[in-house]
Design a protein around this motif. Structure first.
Motif, PDB file in Angstrom:
ATOM      1  N   ILE A 208       9.523 -59.407  22.976  1.00 13.98           N
ATOM      2  CA  ILE A 208      10.604 -60.025  22.214  1.00 13.98           C
ATOM      3  C   ILE A 208      10.966 -59.099  21.069  1.00 13.98           C
ATOM      4  CG2 ILE A 208      11.244 -61.930  20.669  1.00 13.98           C
ATOM      5  CD1 ILE A 208       9.545 -63.782  22.385  1.00 13.98           C
ATOM      6  N   VAL A 209      12.251 -58.805  20.946  1.00 12.46           N
ATOM      7  CA  VAL A 209      12.758 -58.022  19.818  1.00 12.46           C
ATOM      8  C   VAL A 209      13.535 -58.982  18.918  1.00 12.46           C
ATOM      9  CG1 VAL A 209      14.211 -56.110  19.070  1.00 12.46           C
ATOM     10  CG2 VAL A 209      12.911 -55.925  21.201  1.00 12.46           C
ATOM     11  N   ALA A 210      13.162 -59.006  17.628  1.00 15.96           N
ATOM     12  CA  ALA A 210      13.791 -59.941  16.689  1.00 15.96           C
ATOM     13  C   ALA A 210      14.502 -59.164  15.591  1.00 15.96           C
ATOM     14  CB  ALA A 210      12.738 -60.864  16.084  1.00 15.96           C
ATOM     15  N   PHE A 211      15.807 -59.374  15.468  1.00 19.43           N
ATOM     16  CA  PHE A 211      16.613 -58.691  14.455  1.00 19.43           C
ATOM     17  C   PHE A 211      16.837 -59.629  13.272  1.00 19.43           C
ATOM     18  CE2 PHE A 211      20.807 -57.959  12.512  1.00 19.43           C
ATOM     19  CZ  PHE A 211      20.636 -56.655  12.071  1.00 19.43           C
ATOM     20  N   PHE A 212      16.335 -59.203  12.082  1.00 17.84           N
ATOM     21  CA  PHE A 212      16.492 -60.012  10.875  1.00 17.84           C
ATOM     22  C   PHE A 212      17.071 -59.215   9.709  1.00 17.84           C
ATOM     23  CE2 PHE A 212      13.291 -62.612  13.045  1.00 17.84           C
ATOM     24  CZ  PHE A 212      13.828 -63.879  12.866  1.00 17.84           C
ATOM     25  N   THR A 213      17.337 -57.923   9.865  1.00 14.83           N
ATOM     26  CA  THR A 213      17.777 -57.036   8.790  1.00 14.83           C
ATOM     27  C   THR A 213      16.963 -57.319   7.516  1.00 14.83           C
ATOM     28  OG1 THR A 213      19.677 -56.108   7.630  1.00 14.83           O
ATOM     29  CG2 THR A 213      19.805 -58.470   8.187  1.00 14.83           C
ATOM     30  N   PHE A 214      17.600 -57.408   6.336  1.00 11.45           N
ATOM     31  CA  PHE A 214      16.826 -57.600   5.104  1.00 11.45           C
ATOM     32  C   PHE A 214      16.377 -59.051   4.920  1.00 11.45           C
ATOM     33  CE2 PHE A 214      16.280 -58.121   0.480  1.00 11.45           C
ATOM     34  CZ  PHE A 214      15.354 -57.105   0.249  1.00 11.45           C
ATOM     35  N   VAL A 215      16.899 -59.954   5.717  1.00  8.92           N
ATOM     36  CA  VAL A 215      16.506 -61.366   5.573  1.00  8.92           C
ATOM     37  C   VAL A 215      14.990 -61.510   5.621  1.00  8.92           C
ATOM     38  CG1 VAL A 215      16.610 -63.648   6.661  1.00  8.92           C
ATOM     39  CG2 VAL A 215      18.685 -62.250   6.478  1.00  8.92           C
ATOM     40  N   ALA A 216      14.345 -60.804   6.545  1.00 11.14           N
ATOM     41  CA  ALA A 216      12.899 -60.932   6.694  1.00 11.14           C
ATOM     42  C   ALA A 216      12.136 -60.266   5.562  1.00 11.14           C
ATOM     43  CB  ALA A 216      12.461 -60.324   8.026  1.00 11.14           C
TER      44      ALA A 216
ATOM     45  N   ARG B 243      -1.032 -64.127  17.373  1.00  7.36           N
ATOM     46  CA  ARG B 243      -2.385 -64.635  17.620  1.00  7.36           C
ATOM     47  C   ARG B 243      -2.426 -65.487  18.883  1.00  7.36           C
ATOM     48  NH1 ARG B 243      -5.393 -68.906  17.302  1.00  7.36           N
ATOM     49  NH2 ARG B 243      -3.646 -70.228  16.636  1.00  7.36           N
ATOM     50  N   ARG B 244      -1.405 -66.304  19.082  1.00 13.12           N
ATOM     51  CA  ARG B 244      -1.385 -67.195  20.244  1.00 13.12           C
ATOM     52  C   ARG B 244      -0.934 -66.494  21.523  1.00 13.12           C
ATOM     53  NH1 ARG B 244       2.369 -70.530  19.896  1.00 13.12           N
ATOM     54  NH2 ARG B 244       3.291 -70.080  17.848  1.00 13.12           N
ATOM     55  N   HIS B 245      -0.174 -65.420  21.374  1.00 14.33           N
ATOM     56  CA  HIS B 245       0.347 -64.696  22.546  1.00 14.33           C
ATOM     57  C   HIS B 245       0.060 -63.202  22.376  1.00 14.33           C
ATOM     58  CE1 HIS B 245       2.596 -68.284  23.897  1.00 14.33           C
ATOM     59  NE2 HIS B 245       2.786 -68.500  22.604  1.00 14.33           N
ATOM     60  N   PRO B 246      -1.200 -62.793  22.410  1.00 12.12           N
ATOM     61  CA  PRO B 246      -1.555 -61.398  22.101  1.00 12.12           C
ATOM     62  C   PRO B 246      -0.997 -60.382  23.085  1.00 12.12           C
ATOM     63  CG  PRO B 246      -3.438 -62.587  23.005  1.00 12.12           C
ATOM     64  CD  PRO B 246      -2.378 -63.598  22.744  1.00 12.12           C
ATOM     65  N   ASN B 247      -0.659 -60.809  24.292  1.00 15.44           N
ATOM     66  CA  ASN B 247      -0.164 -59.871  25.297  1.00 15.44           C
ATOM     67  C   ASN B 247       1.346 -59.706  25.287  1.00 15.44           C
ATOM     68  OD1 ASN B 247      -2.771 -59.360  26.264  1.00 15.44           O
ATOM     69  ND2 ASN B 247      -2.712 -61.184  27.550  1.00 15.44           N
ATOM     70  N   CYS B 248       2.018 -60.424  24.390  1.00 12.02           N
ATOM     71  CA  CYS B 248       3.476 -60.287  24.267  1.00 12.02           C
ATOM     72  C   CYS B 248       3.779 -59.289  23.154  1.00 12.02           C
ATOM     73  CB  CYS B 248       4.115 -61.635  23.951  1.00 12.02           C
ATOM     74  SG  CYS B 248       5.926 -61.577  23.895  1.00 12.02           S
ATOM     75  N   LEU B 249       4.587 -58.299  23.457  1.00 16.97           N
ATOM     76  CA  LEU B 249       4.994 -57.308  22.466  1.00 16.97           C
ATOM     77  C   LEU B 249       6.075 -57.915  21.577  1.00 16.97           C
ATOM     78  CD1 LEU B 249       4.982 -54.355  21.407  1.00 16.97           C
ATOM     79  CD2 LEU B 249       6.738 -53.864  23.141  1.00 16.97           C
ATOM     80  N   LEU B 250       5.776 -58.071  20.293  1.00 20.73           N
ATOM     81  CA  LEU B 250       6.736 -58.615  19.333  1.00 20.73           C
ATOM     82  C   LEU B 250       7.173 -57.486  18.408  1.00 20.73           C
ATOM     83  CD1 LEU B 250       4.919 -61.950  18.320  1.00 20.73           C
ATOM     84  CD2 LEU B 250       6.685 -61.619  20.078  1.00 20.73           C
ATOM     85  N   ILE B 251       8.445 -57.156  18.412  1.00 20.58           N
ATOM     86  CA  ILE B 251       8.975 -56.057  17.596  1.00 20.58           C
ATOM     87  C   ILE B 251      10.003 -56.615  16.622  1.00 20.58           C
ATOM     88  CG2 ILE B 251      10.194 -53.861  17.602  1.00 20.58           C
ATOM     89  CD1 ILE B 251       9.144 -53.256  20.301  1.00 20.58           C
ATOM     90  N   MET B 252       9.885 -56.191  15.372  1.00 18.33           N
ATOM     91  CA  MET B 252      10.825 -56.613  14.352  1.00 18.33           C
ATOM     92  C   MET B 252      11.837 -55.505  14.094  1.00 18.33           C
ATOM     93  SD  MET B 252       9.578 -59.571  13.523  1.00 18.33           S
ATOM     94  CE  MET B 252      10.413 -59.976  11.991  1.00 18.33           C
ATOM     95  N   SER B 253      13.087 -55.880  13.927  1.00 15.87           N
ATOM     96  CA  SER B 253      14.107 -54.960  13.447  1.00 15.87           C
ATOM     97  C   SER B 253      14.541 -55.471  12.083  1.00 15.87           C
ATOM     98  CB  SER B 253      15.295 -54.884  14.407  1.00 15.87           C
ATOM     99  OG  SER B 253      16.272 -54.000  13.887  1.00 15.87           O
TER     100      SER B 253
END
Length: 490
Positions: free
Chosen positions: A401-409, A427-437
């Motif tokens: 999952i790629v999540a785009f939040f710019t400066f909001v995050a 922690r609950r989904h360790p095998n899912c790649l979580l990327i922040m933009s």
């Protein structure tokens, strides 16, 4: 280099016992600097200064017949006078004196030599003859040789900086799980510095130069064996030992260690330039493409791509499929990410009808299909971030999952709740790649990294990394013939 019908079958360890013979080079307990300078700005002075500044805990022996001490350390007139057979000798003398110096090192039972000096096969026929003499020393004695015409080697975990690169002044590399090997010293230094500035820890760094002995292929194999290395970055203009390259790449794949490789000389002009630089054989570019595909190597085209993929790979999550979920607070950026993903062959699979309906009840004017657009309403209701992410993960569809939040995050009121949401999701989904933009200061970026999420300012770069890491996963899952493995010295 030519491609074999099934070069996986050549993946046996090479005759050189690389795990033993390269250990004194990459983890020395004693170092001699031949041509050591009292001036810490000179080529022969920089390695001594760097090692002292880094707290190298091994023994250092400056060799200079014209001085009693060098940078306040007692000096010796010749390598033969050093009171012990050293692990590594750094040779920083004029080219005409290098062969005699290397012979003296071998006679003194030096285990490895790093030759900074240029003026060998890359320059002239006479230089070629001198380089051949160095190769003969490496073949006929136990001493391994890096170079000539290289910028050296470092092990950031021990403070061994056997290099004269000026980039150390801009930021000393910190230990990490990345090993970097480069034929080009200047470009290897460039990569090391940018990696350091980006917070990517380089543990071992090797520049091989003209490769009269130790080469990029062998070093990849050594790094693949090392227990503290999980990602390998390589740069080469050409590879002469086809079988050793196959063996090393197969070993890295068998160990589940991604290799990010920039092989230049793609064009006739580039190939000609490579021959004049390190005297490397550039080879047919299509052959390299085929070899890299077979072994699951990511071929990077530029510096940014090399380090983006290496950085993300250090998090150790490789998506099991090419299905990607896209979350965004901007509909326009959602479109950008979707275009990038589809063009790269990723699957932008829609959310199920039930999941879309649930999200619609929370935010009727949002678009929950995929990309999932939570809009700027996240400012007013931070639970939308948690709920949308939870629903996407509960689908069990997306391995990234790629999540785009710019400066909001990174905003003061947002960073705590959003970073904790992603920490708990990881922690609950360790095998899912979580990327922040996101865009934010280094301390905020580190909070998301510590939550297990790679961070990119550009959402397109984040999507490209998903493509690369999912291809590594596919490669690691392929059958690899058994490879004889022996752990190197730490």
């Amino acid at each position: 280099m030519t491609h074999a019908e099934d070069s996986d079958q050549m993946a046996a360890v090479q005759p050189n016992d690389v795990e033993d013979t390269l250990a004194p080079l990459l983890n020395p307990g004693s170092v001699a600097i031949i041509g050591a300078s009292d001036n810490p700005a000179r080529i022969g002075g920089r390695p001594l200064r760097y090692m002292r500044d880094a707290g190298f805990n091994g023994r250092i022996y400056p060799v200079n017949p014209n001085r009693e001490s060098v940078q306040e350390i007692p000096a010796f007139a010749t390598i033969a006078e050093v009171p012990e057979p050293v692990d590594t000798a750094i040779i920083a003398v004029p080219a005409r004196a290098v062969v005699d110096t290397a012979e003296a090192c071998a006679a003194a039972n030096v285990k490895a030599a790093i030759i900074f000096s240029a003026g060998f096969a890359e320059m002239s026929d006479d230089g070629r003859r001198r380089q051949d003499a160095l190769a003969a020393i490496a073949r006929t004695t136990p001493m391994r040789i890096v170079g000539p015409n290289c910028l050296g080697v470092y092990n950031s975990a021990t403070g061994f900086f056997g290099t004269f690169t000026s980039t150390i002044e801009a930021g000393r590399p910190t230990p990490g799980r990345v090993g970097l090997v480069s034929q080009s010293g200047a470009y290897g230094s460039h990569l090391s510095l940018i990696a350091t500035l980006r917070g990517i820890g380089i543990r071992f760094w090797v520049t091989t130069g003209n490769e009269c002995d130790v080469d990029v292929a062998e070093t990849i194999g050594w790094l693949a064996r090392h227990p503290d290395i999980s990602v390998i970055v390589a740069y080469a203009e050409g590879v002469c030992d086809r079988d050793r390259l196959f063996a090393s790449l197969a070993l890295a794949r068998a160990r589940g260690k991604p290799v990010i490789f920039q092989k230049v000389g793609r064009t006739d002009v580039g190939a000609a330039a490579a021959r004049t630089h390190t005297a490397a054989l550039a080879g047919t570019d299509a052959v390299y493409d085929g070899v890299f595909r077979q072994y699951g190597v990511h071929r990077a085209r530029d510096t940014e791509e090399m380090l983006d993929v290496a950085y993300a790979a250090t998090f150790g999550t490789f998506p099991a499929s090419r299905r990607v979920g896209l979350m965004t607070i901007s509909g326009g950026v959602g479109v950008q990410m979707a275009d990038e993903a589809v063009e790269r062959g990723l699957e932008v699979t829609p959310m199920s009808a039930a999941a879309q309906a649930r999200l619609k009840t929370l935010l009727p004017y949002a678009s929950p299909r995929n990309p999932v657009d939570i809009t700027a309403q996240a400012f007013n209701d931070l639970t939308l971030v948690t709920t949308n992410l939870d629903v996407m993960l509960a689908e069990g569809t997306y391995d990234a999952i790629v999540a785009f939040f710019t400066f909001v995050a990174a905003a003061k009121a947002m960073v705590g709740p959003i970073s904790e949401t992603f920490r708990e999701a990881k922690r609950r989904h360790p095998n899912c790649l979580l990327i922040m933009s996101i865009v934010g200061p280094p301390d905020i970026v580190r909070r998301y990294e510590e939550a297990g999420c790679p961070v990119f300012e550009d959402p397109a770069r984040a999507v490209r990394v998903v493509d690369a890491l999912s291809r590594f996963s596919e490669a690691f899952a392929r059958h690899t013939p058994p490879v004889a493995l022996t752990a190197p010295a730490p």
